[in-house]
Design an enzyme around this catalytic site. Structure first.
Site, PDB file in Angstrom:
ATOM      1  N   SER A 172      -6.246 -29.429   3.712  1.00  0.00           N
ATOM      2  CA  SER A 172      -5.127 -30.007   4.911  1.00  0.00           C
ATOM      3  C   SER A 172      -5.652 -31.229   5.943  1.00  0.00           C
ATOM      4  O   SER A 172      -5.533 -32.688   6.178  1.00  0.00           O
ATOM      5  CB  SER A 172      -4.798 -28.826   5.434  1.00  0.00           C
ATOM      6  OG  SER A 172      -5.128 -28.210   6.223  1.00  0.00           O
TER       7      SER A 172
ATOM      8  N   HIS B  77      -3.928 -29.059  13.464  1.00  0.00           N
ATOM      9  CA  HIS B  77      -4.462 -30.812  13.011  1.00  0.00           C
ATOM     10  C   HIS B  77      -4.646 -32.145  13.616  1.00  0.00           C
ATOM     11  O   HIS B  77      -3.098 -31.919  14.201  1.00  0.00           O
ATOM     12  CB  HIS B  77      -3.090 -30.725  11.218  1.00  0.00           C
ATOM     13  CG  HIS B  77      -3.424 -29.695  10.882  1.00  0.00           C
ATOM     14  ND1 HIS B  77      -3.175 -28.091  10.991  1.00  0.00           N
ATOM     15  CD2 HIS B  77      -4.825 -29.502   9.142  1.00  0.00           C
ATOM     16  CE1 HIS B  77      -3.099 -27.404   9.554  1.00  0.00           C
ATOM     17  NE2 HIS B  77      -4.412 -28.412   8.671  1.00  0.00           N
TER      18      HIS B  77
END
Length: 263
Positions: free
Chosen positions: A40, A246
């Site tokens: 990711s 993230h």
């Protein structure tokens, strides 16, 4: 007279060609054939601007691979990075675009093998001691089990793209330490950042052992972690929850891309 006319025409053509070169400059050579692999942190989960065709892989057009592609115009480009990927996913399902003509490969991998998502869930919902114990388990995994998994993945990449420059990028620290901010305790912050350092050290050692380049993004993110006041990472996101912890688009453009571009 005829010779003078010919010379005049040739002079005019030479002048026109010279002006054209000045105005347009030399033709820019295409960059190397480039393939982006990984999890990711490479797919761009958290950066928004998602490619709807990528589904649960959450590939973002604002991720560092796309930023590099747009800046360097590679002769070909493929992005198979996917949110949630572990080392065996790269080996088993992401290497299709690689071949002897591939000139550049990038990837982040290893965080999911070590249980990054579960670590963060445990630390968000559990006590300090529960968090510390779970992080210690992840660190042990990174030091004792992950190296062999990385070796297998790196070997597979080299076998399919023997001529490629391979840039392995690490992970940022999540928190700025020593400052108060709403959320997890300082004990949890320190232990999570310790785990990021441990993971990066393992990944760096194995990448260098394979002749790959390691890109340390922790320095680029210095001063932009959570609690910094200028965060390049998402904290806990309710919806979509998978963006939590993230890098944002700024994290890719200001953190990952410069490190990759300079590697």
């Amino acid at each position: 007279m005829r010779l003078r006319s010919v010379l005049s025409v040739l002079a005019t053509l030479a002048l026109a060609m010279g002006i054209s070169l000045v105005l347009t400059g030399p033709a820019q050579a295409a960059g190397p054939a480039y393939v982006a692999l990984g999890d990711s942190y490479s797919s761009g989960n958290g950066a928004g601007n998602y490619d709807s065709s990528s589904g649960d892989c959450h590939r973002s057009l604002s991720s560092y691979p796309y930023l590099w592609k747009n800046a360097h115009a590679p002769s070909s480009f493929a992005d198979t990075a996917c949110s949630g990927a572990v080392t065996t996913d790269v080996t088993n399902s992401q290497l299709g675009p690689l071949n002897a003509s591939t000139g550049l490969v990038s990837l982040t991998i290893g965080g999911n093998d070590a249980g990054f998502a579960d670590v963060m869930t445990t630390c968000v919902t559990g006590s300090d001691s529960t968090c510390v114990n779970r992080v210690s388990q992840a660190e042990s995994y990174a030091q004792n089990t992950l190296p062999a998994r990385l070796d297998a993945t790196y070997n597979a990449i080299h076998a399919k793209a023997p001529n490629a420059k391979v840039v392995v990028l690490g992970y940022p620290r999540i928190y700025t330490l020593g400052v108060f901010c709403v959320g997890l305790s300082d004990t949890k912050h320190r232990k999570i950042d310790e785990a990021a350092d441990t993971l990066n050290n393992v990944i760096k050692a194995r990448a260098i052992a394979h002749g790959f380049v390691f890109g340390d993004v922790s320095r680029a993110f210095n001063g932009h972690e959570l609690c910094s006041g200028d965060d390049w990472l998402h904290s806990l996101v309710v919806s979509p929850s998978w963006e939590s912890y993230h890098p944002t688009a700024a994290g890719h453009s200001g953190g990952y891309y410069p490190v990759f571009n300079a590697s």
